[in-house]
Design a protein around this motif. Sequence first.
Motif, short mmCIF file in Angstrom:
data_model
loop_
_atom_site.label_atom_id
_atom_site.label_comp_id
_atom_site.label_asym_id
_atom_site.label_seq_id
_atom_site.Cartn_x
_atom_site.Cartn_y
_atom_site.Cartn_z
N LYS A 1 0.81 -1.23 0.00
CA LYS A 1 0.00 0.00 0.00
C LYS A 1 0.84 1.28 0.00
CE LYS A 1 -0.95 0.02 4.97
NZ LYS A 1 -1.89 -0.31 6.02
N ASP A 2 2.04 1.21 0.56
CA ASP A 2 2.87 2.43 0.59
C ASP A 2 3.37 2.84 -0.79
OD1 ASP A 2 2.43 2.65 3.23
OD2 ASP A 2 4.37 1.82 3.87
N GLU A 3 3.23 1.96 -1.76
CA GLU A 3 3.57 2.36 -3.14
C GLU A 3 2.52 3.32 -3.69
OE1 GLU A 3 6.34 1.61 -4.64
OE2 GLU A 3 7.03 0.07 -3.23
N GLY A 4 1.39 3.45 -2.97
CA GLY A 4 0.40 4.43 -3.40
C GLY A 4 -0.97 3.86 -3.71
N ILE A 5 -1.43 2.88 -2.92
CA ILE A 5 -2.78 2.33 -3.08
C ILE A 5 -3.69 3.03 -2.06
CG2 ILE A 5 -4.22 0.25 -2.88
CD1 ILE A 5 -2.40 -0.59 -4.94
N ASP A 6 -4.85 3.52 -2.55
CA ASP A 6 -5.72 4.34 -1.70
C ASP A 6 -7.05 3.69 -1.36
OD1 ASP A 6 -3.99 6.74 -1.91
OD2 ASP A 6 -4.53 6.57 -4.03
N LEU A 7 -7.47 2.71 -2.13
CA LEU A 7 -8.83 2.18 -1.98
C LEU A 7 -8.81 0.72 -2.43
CD1 LEU A 7 -11.87 3.02 -1.54
CD2 LEU A 7 -11.91 3.73 -3.93
N ILE A 8 -9.52 -0.14 -1.70
CA ILE A 8 -9.56 -1.57 -2.07
C ILE A 8 -11.00 -1.95 -2.42
CG2 ILE A 8 -9.02 -3.92 -1.33
CD1 ILE A 8 -6.55 -2.16 -1.31
N ASN A 9 -11.15 -2.59 -3.56
CA ASN A 9 -12.46 -3.07 -4.00
C ASN A 9 -12.47 -4.58 -3.74
OD1 ASN A 9 -14.76 -3.79 -5.38
ND2 ASN A 9 -14.31 -2.55 -7.19
N VAL A 10 -13.29 -5.00 -2.79
CA VAL A 10 -13.18 -6.37 -2.29
C VAL A 10 -14.19 -7.30 -2.96
CG1 VAL A 10 -13.17 -7.84 -0.25
CG2 VAL A 10 -12.31 -5.49 -0.10
N SER A 11 -13.65 -8.23 -3.72
CA SER A 11 -14.45 -9.25 -4.37
C SER A 11 -13.94 -10.60 -3.88
CB SER A 11 -14.33 -9.10 -5.89
OG SER A 11 -15.22 -9.95 -6.56
N SER A 12 -14.33 -11.68 -4.57
CA SER A 12 -13.84 -13.01 -4.17
C SER A 12 -13.94 -13.97 -5.35
CB SER A 12 -14.65 -13.54 -2.97
OG SER A 12 -15.99 -13.76 -3.35
N GLY A 13 -13.20 -15.07 -5.24
CA GLY A 13 -13.33 -16.16 -6.20
C GLY A 13 -12.70 -15.91 -7.56
N GLY A 14 -12.88 -16.91 -8.44
CA GLY A 14 -12.41 -16.81 -9.82
C GLY A 14 -10.98 -17.30 -10.03
N VAL A 15 -10.31 -17.65 -8.95
CA VAL A 15 -8.90 -18.06 -9.06
C VAL A 15 -8.82 -19.50 -9.55
CG1 VAL A 15 -6.73 -18.29 -7.80
CG2 VAL A 15 -8.34 -16.46 -7.20
N VAL A 16 -9.65 -20.33 -8.97
CA VAL A 16 -9.78 -21.70 -9.45
C VAL A 16 -11.25 -21.95 -9.75
CG1 VAL A 16 -7.77 -22.70 -8.29
CG2 VAL A 16 -9.92 -22.50 -7.05
N ASP A 17 -11.50 -23.03 -10.42
CA ASP A 17 -12.85 -23.30 -10.93
C ASP A 17 -13.70 -23.98 -9.85
OD1 ASP A 17 -14.85 -23.35 -12.72
OD2 ASP A 17 -14.04 -24.96 -13.98
N SER A 18 -13.81 -23.37 -8.67
CA SER A 18 -14.61 -24.02 -7.62
C SER A 18 -15.92 -23.26 -7.41
CB SER A 18 -13.82 -24.10 -6.31
OG SER A 18 -13.24 -22.88 -6.00
N PRO A 19 -16.96 -23.96 -6.98
CA PRO A 19 -18.27 -23.32 -6.84
C PRO A 19 -18.29 -22.30 -5.70
CG PRO A 19 -18.33 -25.57 -6.00
CD PRO A 19 -16.97 -25.37 -6.59
N ILE A 20 -19.10 -21.27 -5.86
CA ILE A 20 -19.22 -20.23 -4.84
C ILE A 20 -20.69 -20.18 -4.41
CG2 ILE A 20 -18.94 -17.76 -4.35
CD1 ILE A 20 -16.99 -17.57 -6.65
N GLU A 21 -20.92 -20.24 -3.12
CA GLU A 21 -22.30 -20.12 -2.64
C GLU A 21 -22.60 -18.65 -2.44
OE1 GLU A 21 -25.10 -21.02 1.08
OE2 GLU A 21 -23.15 -22.04 1.11
N VAL A 22 -23.53 -18.14 -3.23
CA VAL A 22 -23.80 -16.70 -3.13
C VAL A 22 -25.14 -16.43 -2.47
CG1 VAL A 22 -22.37 -16.09 -5.12
CG2 VAL A 22 -24.79 -16.60 -5.46
N PHE A 23 -25.21 -15.30 -1.80
CA PHE A 23 -26.45 -14.81 -1.17
C PHE A 23 -26.25 -13.30 -1.03
CE2 PHE A 23 -23.39 -16.25 1.95
CZ PHE A 23 -23.29 -15.16 2.80
N PRO A 24 -27.32 -12.52 -0.87
CA PRO A 24 -27.14 -11.07 -0.79
C PRO A 24 -26.12 -10.69 0.30
CG PRO A 24 -29.45 -11.60 -1.03
CD PRO A 24 -28.73 -12.92 -0.82
N GLY A 25 -25.11 -9.98 -0.11
CA GLY A 25 -24.08 -9.54 0.83
C GLY A 25 -23.00 -10.57 1.12
N TYR A 26 -22.89 -11.60 0.26
CA TYR A 26 -21.99 -12.73 0.56
C TYR A 26 -20.52 -12.35 0.73
CZ TYR A 26 -20.82 -12.90 -4.47
OH TYR A 26 -20.40 -12.59 -5.73
#
Length: 345
Positions: free
Chosen positions: A239-264
């Motif tokens: 972050k000290d290189e100059g990152i100001d904001l993080i957009n937090v998502s998940s998954g997609g790295v491997v082909d595994s199922p994700i259980e989703v629900f509102p606000g997961y």
Amino acid sequence: MPDIFTEFKVKDLSIKNRVVMPAMCMYSSDESGQVRDFHLLHYTTRAMGGTGLIILEATAVERRGRISGNDLGIWEDSQIEGLKKLVDEVHRDGAKIGIQLAHAGRKNETFEDVIAPSPLLFNLKYRTPREMTQEDITAVIEAFGRAALRALKAGFDYIELHGAHGYLINEFLSPVTNERKDGYGGGAANRVRLLKEVTAKVREHWPEEKPLGLRVSAYEYEAGGNTPEDVSFMINLVKDEGIDLINVSSGGVVDSPIEVFPGYQIRYGTEVKSKTNLPVIVGGLLEHHHMANEIIRNNRGDLIFLGRELLRNPYWVLQASRKLGMEEVVWPRQYEKAKGNKLMR
Ligand SMILES: Cc1cc2nc3c(=O)[nH]c(=O)nc-3n(C[C@H](O)[C@H](O)[C@H](O)COP(=O)(O)O)c2cc1C
């Protein structure tokens, strides 16, 4: 206490409310990677609908960094003009606009040179990538830097580095996809090295007063994969290189199922926020105005993103302002008569 209609400031960027349209690939360009009429219509509609910050879909920093042959591109100077037009039109409609700089890595479906930290296949839809050489790594870092300069010339308010969903930066960050034996693989401090060098290079071109964000997959839904704790640890190294904001998502790295629900994914975002002390954009299947407002009011995130809901309903923000009784929210002049029920003639 802030709510979704409270202004948000980060560096020199002021966003009129807390609602973000996250990057969503529209696969509506062609081999040229140029902005088309569809993009102008699509993004300006969301701007007129009251969205505070629009993040342009994953835009490739190299031709071989595209996901498909219809991605937007920012790999050459001729692409600046179309992007600038898009930025100007979105600004005219009152929203701020960022761009997601992306490299697909092993998730490139264009049948060009497919590269990744390690020669590991995602699934049978893709091809096995070639392990990147130091030369490839240097070329990618340079490409991100040149793309940042082009984004500046096009007038974007914000850059988001795509470090999520199993694309190239994420492939380096994850122990599941990075089996390198050199300084870019192994422990977290090595796996974050590409991101650190990309960030430093982008910052050579992207002024200090302008915010730079990072999208992460904070949870990988896979044994041995990154967790919010691992990802926060790596963000703290970079972050000290100059990152100001993080957009937090998940998954997609491997082909595994994700259980989703509102606000997961909200809890991952809240954890990253507390462990990094950086503001976060959180979301995932959000739709209801009360739920969106609750997240901001309870400080579980600083901004919320609405992906598919904004595809369904570009006027979500205006409608939410009516439902929440926020009369002070400014509507587009042309639509003002729709703000209340009283018919004015
Ligand atoms: C059509 C579509 C395209 C997407 N493209 C991207 C992308 O370019 N970059 C990215 O980081 N996420 C992308 N995503 C993920 C969204 O940004 C968002 O994280 C996801 O849709 C979950 O949010 P939602 O439940 O509000 O839709 C895409 C999602 C959709 C539906």
